[in-house]
Design an enzyme around this catalytic site. Structure first.
Site, short mmCIF file in Angstrom:
data_model
loop_
_atom_site.label_atom_id
_atom_site.label_comp_id
_atom_site.label_asym_id
_atom_site.label_seq_id
_atom_site.Cartn_x
_atom_site.Cartn_y
_atom_site.Cartn_z
N HIS A 77 0.83 -1.21 0.00
CA HIS A 77 0.00 0.00 0.00
C HIS A 77 0.87 1.26 0.00
O HIS A 77 1.97 1.28 0.57
CB HIS A 77 -0.99 0.00 1.16
CG HIS A 77 -0.39 -0.02 2.53
ND1 HIS A 77 0.04 1.12 3.18
CD2 HIS A 77 -0.18 -1.04 3.39
CE1 HIS A 77 0.50 0.80 4.37
NE2 HIS A 77 0.38 -0.50 4.54
N ASP A 79 -0.18 4.36 1.13
CA ASP A 79 -0.52 5.36 2.15
C ASP A 79 0.19 5.09 3.46
O ASP A 79 0.68 3.99 3.72
CB ASP A 79 -2.04 5.44 2.36
CG ASP A 79 -2.64 4.12 2.85
OD1 ASP A 79 -2.22 3.06 2.36
OD2 ASP A 79 -3.54 4.16 3.71
N ASP A 107 6.28 1.08 7.46
CA ASP A 107 4.91 0.78 7.05
C ASP A 107 4.44 1.73 5.97
O ASP A 107 3.84 2.75 6.26
CB ASP A 107 3.99 0.84 8.27
CG ASP A 107 2.63 0.22 8.03
OD1 ASP A 107 2.44 -0.40 6.97
OD2 ASP A 107 1.76 0.37 8.89
N GLU A 137 -5.09 1.93 2.91
CA GLU A 137 -4.99 0.74 3.75
C GLU A 137 -5.08 1.08 5.23
O GLU A 137 -5.54 0.27 6.03
CB GLU A 137 -3.67 0.01 3.46
CG GLU A 137 -3.57 -1.39 4.07
CD GLU A 137 -3.05 -1.41 5.50
OE1 GLU A 137 -3.19 -2.45 6.16
OE2 GLU A 137 -2.49 -0.38 5.98
N GLU A 166 4.30 -6.22 3.64
CA GLU A 166 4.21 -5.62 4.96
C GLU A 166 5.50 -5.90 5.74
O GLU A 166 6.19 -6.89 5.47
CB GLU A 166 3.02 -6.17 5.73
CG GLU A 166 1.66 -5.70 5.24
CD GLU A 166 1.26 -4.34 5.79
OE1 GLU A 166 2.08 -3.72 6.50
OE2 GLU A 166 0.14 -3.90 5.51
N HIS A 349 3.99 2.94 12.55
CA HIS A 349 3.18 4.02 13.11
C HIS A 349 3.88 4.75 14.25
O HIS A 349 3.31 5.69 14.81
CB HIS A 349 1.80 3.53 13.60
CG HIS A 349 0.99 2.84 12.55
ND1 HIS A 349 -0.29 2.38 12.78
CD2 HIS A 349 1.25 2.53 11.27
CE1 HIS A 349 -0.76 1.82 11.69
NE2 HIS A 349 0.17 1.89 10.75
#
Length: 376
Positions: A77, A79, A107, A137, A166, A349
């Site tokens: 992904h 984003d 990420d 995502e 991932e 994150h």
């Protein structure tokens, strides 16, 4: 006169994976704002003559057509979660200890960089490849770009195996846990807190449930040779309307991360049985979110070959993915899927998000090797 906004340099897919990761990360693409990065990815892929390219919203797909016996999807992904003063990227350390710091390094733009570098470098893979780069995502599942591609272009996602890039610290993590969220509503009867005996305190009624959740063991479940660790937790609690009123309602939100040996309905039944077994008068259970897990799929020949390649090159053996990822979407399509990408998933994150440069190189080398080594 206002100056024109600066032009973002085109992506150079022939540069080293570190430089490509930095270029990707330094284009902010918080969920809902992926267009600029998707444009760059599309332009770079359309310059590769061995690929057919399709754009859908802010998702981009590209695929080979070589008539190979197997086809694999390699997905990631575009984003990220919101930036936290951690862009532009910074390179700290030297040699084997070097790390790239910044939003998206883990990420998962490190994984996207590995995809793009391989898409450019591997022009004649031994397996046909569909490269997928999708949006949204990190937000609500109904907005997920991969889900939209499943609805709009299912033929592009048909494959013998899917690899989701991932972060896994460069090891294969098979399948994923499922996730269930329920709201348990506990009724009471309101009264003035000075005469609390005239009411029924709904928050107090939650005590047996909270104790049961606190006492619940983190079960380990073996599925197809990998061990998944489950968890059952209270994650939110609400109740009361004022500090001098006995609350007549309390809601406890419970999250169950269940092994892929269970079906979604079996997971729901387990949580309902736990609540019912407490005998709390009037307790009600409402399912608010439910996503199935995915079995490892490592018994498929293509997945076994990939695992063998990774283990040979890195010494890392496959493990279970304990969180939920989009491998579950591929599993629902009947496509076995594994997670494989650079970066420590525990740093995803985080404000101090950072990825070892060695992970980027290792993942690129392993994926390229698997896509180019003879299969017979």
């Amino acid at each position: 006169m206002n100056a024109a906004p600066p032009t973002t340099p085109a992506l150079d897919l022939t540069s080293d994976v570190l430089a490509l990761t930095r270029a990707l990360c330094d284009v902010p693409s918080v969920s809902g704002d992926e267009t600029r990065l998707a444009d760059l990815v599309e332009t770079a892929l359309r310059a590769l003559p061995h690929l057919e390219v399709l754009r859908d919203g802010d998702a981009v797909m590209a695929r080979t057509h070589l008539g190979r016996a197997e086809r694999v999807v390699v997905a990631g992904h575009l984003d990220t979660v919101p930036v936290a003063a951690n862009l532009p990227t910074r390179l700290l350390g030297e040699g084997a200890a070097a790390e790239l710091w910044g939003r998206g390094t883990v990420d998962m733009k490190g994984g996207v960089a590995v995809q793009l570098a391989c898409a450019a470098a591997v022009t004649e893979p031994v397996r046909d490849v569909t490269w997928v780069f999708y949006d949204h995502e990190e937000v609500a599942s109904e907005l997920n770009g991969l889900g939209r591609l499943v609805r709009h272009h299912p033929e592009w996602l048909r494959a013998d195996l899917a690899v989701l890039c991932e972060p896994t610290s460069g090891a294969i993590e098979g399948g994923c846990n499922g996730t269930l969220r329920v709201e348990v509503t506990l009724p009471g009867r309101a009264a003035h807190s000075a005469r609390a005996w005239r009411g029924v305190n709904a928050i107090h009624a939650a005590a047996p449930l909270l104790q049961a959740l606190a006492d619940h063991p983190a079960e380990e479940v073996e599925v197809d040779g990998l061990t998944y660790r489950e968890s059952l937790s209270a994650v939110l609690i609400t109740g009361g309307i004022a500090t001098n009123v006995v609350p007549d309602r309390c809601v406890v939100t419970v999250n169950y991360r269940f092994a892929p040996a269970l079906s979604p309905q079996e997971a729901v039944d387990r949580v309902r049985a736990l609540v019912d077994g407490l005998g709390i008068p009037g307790a009600q259970v409402e399912v608010t979110d439910l996503a199935p897990g995915a079995r490892p799929g490592l018994d498929h020949p293509a997945a076994a070959a990939f695992a063998a390649t990774v283990q040979r090159l890195t010494g890392r053996t496959p493990a279970a993915k304990v969180g939920w990822t989009d491998v579950a979407r591929f599993a629902e399509l009947g496509v076995p899927a594994v997670n494989f990408g650079p970066g420590d998933p525990s740093l995803a994150h985080a404000d101090d998000e950072r990825c070892p440069v060695a992970d980027l190189d290792t993942c690129f080398f392993a994926l390229r090797t698997w896509l180019t080594e003879p299969t017979g």
